[in-house]
Design a protein around this motif. Structure first.
Motif, PDB file in Angstrom:
ATOM      1  N   MET A 201      -9.013   0.660  11.503  1.00 32.94           N
ATOM      2  CA  MET A 201      -9.844  -0.451  11.037  1.00 32.94           C
ATOM      3  C   MET A 201      -9.058  -1.750  11.223  1.00 32.94           C
ATOM      4  O   MET A 201      -7.832  -1.742  11.279  1.00 32.94           O
ATOM      5  N   PRO A 202      -9.766  -2.890  11.370  1.00 32.37           N
ATOM      6  CA  PRO A 202      -9.077  -4.163  11.580  1.00 32.37           C
ATOM      7  C   PRO A 202      -8.104  -4.491  10.453  1.00 32.37           C
ATOM      8  O   PRO A 202      -8.403  -4.292   9.272  1.00 32.37           O
ATOM      9  N   ALA A 203      -6.927  -4.979  10.818  1.00 36.68           N
ATOM     10  CA  ALA A 203      -5.898  -5.434   9.878  1.00 36.68           C
ATOM     11  C   ALA A 203      -5.433  -4.333   8.934  1.00 36.68           C
ATOM     12  O   ALA A 203      -4.946  -4.610   7.841  1.00 36.68           O
ATOM     13  N   ALA A 204      -5.546  -3.062   9.358  1.00 38.08           N
ATOM     14  CA  ALA A 204      -5.176  -1.959   8.481  1.00 38.08           C
ATOM     15  C   ALA A 204      -3.696  -2.011   8.111  1.00 38.08           C
ATOM     16  O   ALA A 204      -3.333  -1.816   6.942  1.00 38.08           O
ATOM     17  N   LEU A 205      -2.845  -2.278   9.091  1.00 38.25           N
ATOM     18  CA  LEU A 205      -1.410  -2.310   8.806  1.00 38.25           C
ATOM     19  C   LEU A 205      -1.071  -3.470   7.880  1.00 38.25           C
ATOM     20  O   LEU A 205      -0.287  -3.324   6.940  1.00 38.25           O
ATOM     21  N   TYR A 206      -1.660  -4.617   8.132  1.00 36.94           N
ATOM     22  CA  TYR A 206      -1.421  -5.788   7.286  1.00 36.94           C
ATOM     23  C   TYR A 206      -1.807  -5.498   5.839  1.00 36.94           C
ATOM     24  O   TYR A 206      -1.058  -5.800   4.898  1.00 36.94           O
ATOM     25  N   LYS A 207      -2.962  -4.868   5.653  1.00 38.16           N
ATOM     26  CA  LYS A 207      -3.417  -4.554   4.307  1.00 38.16           C
ATOM     27  C   LYS A 207      -2.560  -3.461   3.664  1.00 38.16           C
ATOM     28  O   LYS A 207      -2.275  -3.506   2.471  1.00 38.16           O
ATOM     29  N   ALA A 208      -2.154  -2.488   4.482  1.00 40.50           N
ATOM     30  CA  ALA A 208      -1.363  -1.380   3.945  1.00 40.50           C
ATOM     31  C   ALA A 208      -0.016  -1.845   3.422  1.00 40.50           C
ATOM     32  O   ALA A 208       0.494  -1.328   2.417  1.00 40.50           O
ATOM     33  N   LEU A 209       0.564  -2.847   4.108  1.00 43.08           N
ATOM     34  CA  LEU A 209       1.892  -3.308   3.721  1.00 43.08           C
ATOM     35  C   LEU A 209       1.856  -4.402   2.657  1.00 43.08           C
ATOM     36  O   LEU A 209       2.901  -4.764   2.111  1.00 43.08           O
ATOM     37  N   GLY A 210       0.679  -4.893   2.365  1.00 40.85           N
ATOM     38  CA  GLY A 210       0.573  -5.974   1.385  1.00 40.85           C
ATOM     39  C   GLY A 210       1.108  -5.606   0.021  1.00 40.85           C
ATOM     40  O   GLY A 210       1.679  -6.442  -0.684  1.00 40.85           O
ATOM     41  N   ASP A 246       9.760   4.210  -9.920  1.00 43.54           N
ATOM     42  CA  ASP A 246       9.834   2.816 -10.352  1.00 43.54           C
ATOM     43  C   ASP A 246       8.433   2.211 -10.252  1.00 43.54           C
ATOM     44  O   ASP A 246       7.752   2.390  -9.232  1.00 43.54           O
ATOM     45  N   PRO A 247       7.970   1.520 -11.291  1.00 40.82           N
ATOM     46  CA  PRO A 247       6.586   1.004 -11.279  1.00 40.82           C
ATOM     47  C   PRO A 247       6.255   0.160 -10.059  1.00 40.82           C
ATOM     48  O   PRO A 247       5.138   0.227  -9.540  1.00 40.82           O
ATOM     49  N   ARG A 248       7.214  -0.605  -9.546  1.00 45.09           N
ATOM     50  CA  ARG A 248       6.925  -1.468  -8.404  1.00 45.09           C
ATOM     51  C   ARG A 248       6.652  -0.656  -7.141  1.00 45.09           C
ATOM     52  O   ARG A 248       5.662  -0.887  -6.435  1.00 45.09           O
ATOM     53  N   LEU A 249       7.519   0.310  -6.857  1.00 44.87           N
ATOM     54  CA  LEU A 249       7.300   1.138  -5.670  1.00 44.87           C
ATOM     55  C   LEU A 249       6.121   2.070  -5.872  1.00 44.87           C
ATOM     56  O   LEU A 249       5.372   2.351  -4.926  1.00 44.87           O
ATOM     57  N   PHE A 250       5.926   2.538  -7.097  1.00 46.10           N
ATOM     58  CA  PHE A 250       4.778   3.402  -7.383  1.00 46.10           C
ATOM     59  C   PHE A 250       3.475   2.687  -7.057  1.00 46.10           C
ATOM     60  O   PHE A 250       2.592   3.241  -6.386  1.00 46.10           O
ATOM     61  N   ARG A 251       3.343   1.424  -7.502  1.00 49.10           N
ATOM     62  CA  ARG A 251       2.123   0.656  -7.223  1.00 49.10           C
ATOM     63  C   ARG A 251       1.986   0.370  -5.730  1.00 49.10           C
ATOM     64  O   ARG A 251       0.877   0.421  -5.175  1.00 49.10           O
ATOM     65  N   ALA A 252       3.096   0.088  -5.052  1.00 41.06           N
ATOM     66  CA  ALA A 252       3.044  -0.199  -3.613  1.00 41.06           C
ATOM     67  C   ALA A 252       2.571   1.020  -2.835  1.00 41.06           C
ATOM     68  O   ALA A 252       1.758   0.905  -1.905  1.00 41.06           O
ATOM     69  N   LEU A 253       3.050   2.208  -3.200  1.00 34.50           N
ATOM     70  CA  LEU A 253       2.633   3.432  -2.519  1.00 34.50           C
ATOM     71  C   LEU A 253       1.176   3.753  -2.820  1.00 34.50           C
ATOM     72  O   LEU A 253       0.458   4.268  -1.953  1.00 34.50           O
ATOM     73  N   GLU A 254       0.739   3.478  -4.037  1.00 34.29           N
ATOM     74  CA  GLU A 254      -0.669   3.698  -4.372  1.00 34.29           C
ATOM     75  C   GLU A 254      -1.575   2.817  -3.516  1.00 34.29           C
ATOM     76  O   GLU A 254      -2.605   3.273  -3.009  1.00 34.29           O
ATOM     77  N   GLU A 255      -1.212   1.558  -3.350  1.00 36.53           N
ATOM     78  CA  GLU A 255      -1.997   0.661  -2.512  1.00 36.53           C
ATOM     79  C   GLU A 255      -1.937   1.095  -1.058  1.00 36.53           C
ATOM     80  O   GLU A 255      -2.925   1.010  -0.319  1.00 36.53           O
TER      81      GLU A 255
END
Length: 281
Positions: A201-210, A246-255
């Motif tokens: 999908m368009p901008a998938a990588l950009y959104k995934a890494l956000g 760690d809450p920060r990495l946990f949230r990043a992986l969830e997104e």
């Protein structure tokens, strides 16, 4: 005696890395990366030391492709400074040398000494194999570009040490085991390695890494490669600073999972002192 496997012949830089990272362990030479992984899977070795990238040459081919389906976990990392030596048979002299044998990558990293001594470069399959060849069938005119360990293994003399052109030549290794050895959350300097596939999908990588940016997670490695020869199926290999709990990495992986087809954590481990020192400098 505990054993660690590596790809190459005795005296290779991977062999040297194993001995420095795990002194006192037996090292098991293997003909390929797959064979080194298999040695861990079948219990002949407890760990495998696999090079993943070099500060001059970039990533090591095939490692990124083999890791996700290896059935093994990343339990550590090791950084090994590459110190090339000019090796020759006992009695040989610098003035009498005519040829320099080694892996093409190593030959490209010692151009100054090759020019200074007017040597003809001769390509071999690997550095330690070049040392073995010089010891077994070479003449006083033949030299090998290899490690000091190769000199010890094959009975060669070091005519000149540290002949590499770049003083920062360093190789990073993944340490693999049958099962994860995740450090506790409070352990200092954790690193997590994982792979993921983005949705088409368009901008998938950009959104995934956000999510990594918004949660303040530092990404130290991001590599892409095709799957099964399909130009539309791309997988990414990543290293990030942090622990999955760690809450920060946990949230990043969830997104990340929201925008991807698959996320697979390969391991969490403590950063090598080399990484920590360069991060703090």
């Amino acid at each position: 005696m505990t054993t660690i496997a590596f790809q190459g012949v005795p005296g290779a830089y991977s062999d040297l890395a194993c001995r420095r990272a795990y002194p006192g362990w037996a090292t098991l030479p293997c003909p390929s990366f797959e064979a080194a992984m298999e040695a861990v899977r079948d219990g002949r070795a407890r760990l495998a030391m696999l090079p993943c990238e070099n500060s001059l040459a970039g990533r090591v081919p095939d490692i990124h492709r083999l890791l996700p389906d290896s059935g093994l976990a990343v339990v550590g990392e090791h950084f090994e400074r590459v110190e090339h030596c000019l090796l020759a048979r006992p009695g040989a002299t610098l003035e009498g040398l005519r040829k320099a044998h080694s892996h093409p990558m190593a030959l490209g990293q010692v151009l100054k000494v090759i020019k200074e001594l007017s040597l003809t470069p001769v390509i071999q399959a690997d550095t330690a194999g070049a040392a073995q060849m010089v010891a077994q069938s070479g003449t006083p005119e033949d030299a090998a570009i290899a490690s000091s360990l190769a000199a010890e293994v094959y009975g060669l003399q070091v005519l000149r040490a540290n002949v590499e052109d770049a003083p920062h030549n360093t190789t990073r290794f993944y340490v693999m085991a049958q099962r994860p050895e995740t450090p506790p959350l409070e352990a200092p300097h954790p690193v997590t390695t994982f792979v993921f596939r983005v949705r088409n999908m368009p901008a998938a990588l950009y959104k995934a890494l956000g999510g990594f940016a918004t949660n303040g997670v530092n990404m130290t490695k991001l590599e892409s490669y095709m799957l099964d020869g399909a130009f539309t199926a791309t997988q990414f290999l990543c290293d990030v600073d942090g622990h999955p709990e760690d809450p920060r990495l946990f949230r990043a992986l969830e997104e990340l999972r929201f925008f991807t087809r698959e996320v697979k954590v390969l391991g969490t481990y403590r950063a090598h002192p080399f990484r920590v020192a360069h991060k703090e400098s």
